[in-house]
Scaffold this motif. Structure first.
Motif, PDB file in Angstrom:
ATOM      1  N   VAL A   3       4.627   1.869 -39.920  1.00  0.00           N
ATOM      2  CA  VAL A   3       3.884   1.663 -41.163  1.00  0.00           C
ATOM      3  C   VAL A   3       4.633   0.721 -42.099  1.00  0.00           C
ATOM      4  N   ALA A   4       5.948   0.864 -42.161  1.00  0.00           N
ATOM      5  CA  ALA A   4       6.728   0.023 -43.069  1.00  0.00           C
ATOM      6  C   ALA A   4       6.601  -1.457 -42.701  1.00  0.00           C
ATOM      7  N   LEU A   5       6.618  -1.752 -41.410  1.00  0.00           N
ATOM      8  CA  LEU A   5       6.483  -3.145 -40.986  1.00  0.00           C
ATOM      9  C   LEU A   5       5.076  -3.672 -41.266  1.00  0.00           C
ATOM     10  N   THR A   6       4.074  -2.844 -41.070  1.00  0.00           N
ATOM     11  CA  THR A   6       2.698  -3.249 -41.345  1.00  0.00           C
ATOM     12  C   THR A   6       2.515  -3.556 -42.833  1.00  0.00           C
ATOM     13  N   VAL A   7       3.061  -2.717 -43.680  1.00  0.00           N
ATOM     14  CA  VAL A   7       2.970  -2.945 -45.125  1.00  0.00           C
ATOM     15  C   VAL A   7       3.750  -4.200 -45.512  1.00  0.00           C
ATOM     16  N   THR A   8       4.923  -4.384 -44.916  1.00  0.00           N
ATOM     17  CA  THR A   8       5.735  -5.564 -45.218  1.00  0.00           C
ATOM     18  C   THR A   8       5.008  -6.845 -44.832  1.00  0.00           C
ATOM     19  N   VAL A   9       4.426  -6.867 -43.645  1.00  0.00           N
ATOM     20  CA  VAL A   9       3.687  -8.049 -43.204  1.00  0.00           C
ATOM     21  C   VAL A   9       2.517  -8.309 -44.145  1.00  0.00           C
ATOM     22  N   SER A  10       1.811  -7.271 -44.543  1.00  0.00           N
ATOM     23  CA  SER A  10       0.673  -7.439 -45.452  1.00  0.00           C
ATOM     24  C   SER A  10       1.104  -8.005 -46.797  1.00  0.00           C
ATOM     25  N   LEU A  14       0.160 -11.680 -48.246  1.00  0.00           N
ATOM     26  CA  LEU A  14      -0.544 -11.862 -49.524  1.00  0.00           C
ATOM     27  C   LEU A  14       0.272 -12.710 -50.502  1.00  0.00           C
ATOM     28  N   ALA A  15       1.602 -12.596 -50.445  1.00  0.00           N
ATOM     29  CA  ALA A  15       2.449 -13.459 -51.276  1.00  0.00           C
ATOM     30  C   ALA A  15       2.304 -14.921 -50.846  1.00  0.00           C
ATOM     31  N   LEU A  16       2.261 -15.154 -49.536  1.00  0.00           N
ATOM     32  CA  LEU A  16       2.035 -16.514 -49.034  1.00  0.00           C
ATOM     33  C   LEU A  16       0.658 -17.025 -49.462  1.00  0.00           C
ATOM     34  N   ALA A  17      -0.338 -16.152 -49.414  1.00  0.00           N
ATOM     35  CA  ALA A  17      -1.686 -16.550 -49.844  1.00  0.00           C
ATOM     36  C   ALA A  17      -1.698 -16.935 -51.316  1.00  0.00           C
ATOM     37  N   LEU A  44       7.831 -12.093 -38.699  1.00  0.00           N
ATOM     38  CA  LEU A  44       7.530 -10.681 -38.941  1.00  0.00           C
ATOM     39  C   LEU A  44       6.404 -10.189 -38.030  1.00  0.00           C
ATOM     40  N   VAL A  45       5.384 -11.016 -37.855  1.00  0.00           N
ATOM     41  CA  VAL A  45       4.265 -10.624 -36.990  1.00  0.00           C
ATOM     42  C   VAL A  45       4.708 -10.594 -35.526  1.00  0.00           C
ATOM     43  N   LEU A  46       5.594 -11.502 -35.138  1.00  0.00           N
ATOM     44  CA  LEU A  46       6.126 -11.469 -33.771  1.00  0.00           C
ATOM     45  C   LEU A  46       6.922 -10.190 -33.534  1.00  0.00           C
ATOM     46  N   ALA A  47       7.707  -9.781 -34.524  1.00  0.00           N
ATOM     47  CA  ALA A  47       8.440  -8.514 -34.413  1.00  0.00           C
ATOM     48  C   ALA A  47       7.465  -7.347 -34.291  1.00  0.00           C
ATOM     49  N   GLN A  48       6.380  -7.410 -35.028  1.00  0.00           N
ATOM     50  CA  GLN A  48       5.368  -6.355 -34.945  1.00  0.00           C
ATOM     51  C   GLN A  48       4.731  -6.323 -33.557  1.00  0.00           C
ATOM     52  N   LEU A  49       4.477  -7.477 -32.987  1.00  0.00           N
ATOM     53  CA  LEU A  49       3.917  -7.547 -31.635  1.00  0.00           C
ATOM     54  C   LEU A  49       4.864  -6.916 -30.624  1.00  0.00           C
ATOM     55  N   VAL A 104      -4.707 -14.385 -45.977  1.00  0.00           N
ATOM     56  CA  VAL A 104      -5.573 -13.256 -46.357  1.00  0.00           C
ATOM     57  C   VAL A 104      -6.173 -12.614 -45.108  1.00  0.00           C
ATOM     58  N   VAL A 105      -6.574 -13.441 -44.149  1.00  0.00           N
ATOM     59  CA  VAL A 105      -7.097 -12.914 -42.887  1.00  0.00           C
ATOM     60  C   VAL A 105      -6.032 -12.064 -42.199  1.00  0.00           C
ATOM     61  N   LEU A 106      -4.784 -12.512 -42.217  1.00  0.00           N
ATOM     62  CA  LEU A 106      -3.702 -11.730 -41.624  1.00  0.00           C
ATOM     63  C   LEU A 106      -3.553 -10.384 -42.317  1.00  0.00           C
ATOM     64  N   ALA A 107      -3.636 -10.358 -43.629  1.00  0.00           N
ATOM     65  CA  ALA A 107      -3.524  -9.090 -44.354  1.00  0.00           C
ATOM     66  C   ALA A 107      -4.654  -8.136 -43.968  1.00  0.00           C
ATOM     67  N   VAL A 108      -5.851  -8.669 -43.790  1.00  0.00           N
ATOM     68  CA  VAL A 108      -6.976  -7.835 -43.359  1.00  0.00           C
ATOM     69  C   VAL A 108      -6.769  -7.336 -41.934  1.00  0.00           C
TER      70      VAL A 108
END
Length: 119
Positions: A3-10, A14-17, A44-49, A104-108
């Motif tokens: 969950v922490a990684l999912t929230v961090t990526v989101s 959103l900061a990048l957006a 971060l998304v690669l780490a999540q994968l 934004v699509v990534l956050a969704v």
């Protein structure tokens, strides 16, 4: 799923957006700094994968099925790089808008990944 990684990526997405949205507001194309931000989000998304696949290999199962989960992980991995590539072809403010929309699509997608896993 972590969950922490999912929230961090989101949050980082959103900061990048917001950052690219502000650049678009100022009528600026994507710059090198924006691409560094996209690289951070992509790592971060690669780490999540990797973590998601490791959890699947370890025997954990998402609520909505492994195929859908892996599909969303791969889609999340390519959301921001695809937007970054498109912003290279559009060197106006609309390139920044494209990256902002991709973030934004990534956050969704992250919210959906959390739901698929069973959150």
């Amino acid at each position: 799923m972590l969950v922490a990684l999912t929230v961090t990526v989101s949050v980082v997405a959103l900061a990048l957006a917001a950052w690219c949205g502000f650049a678009a507001y100022r009528d600026q194309p994507t710059k090198d700094w924006h691409f560094i931000g996209m690289a951070v989000v992509s790592v971060l998304v690669l780490a999540q994968l990797v973590i998601g696949i490791a959890r699947l290999a370890g025997g954990e199962k998402p609520d909505d099925g492994s195929v859908i989960f892996v599909s969303y992980l791969i889609g999340a991995l390519f959301a921001v790089p695809a937007a970054g590539f498109l912003s290279l072809t559009e060197r106006t403010r609309w390139g920044s808008v494209t990256v902002s929309a991709g973030a934004v699509v990534l956050a969704v997608l992250e919210v959906r990944l959390h739901d698929i896993w069973g959150g």
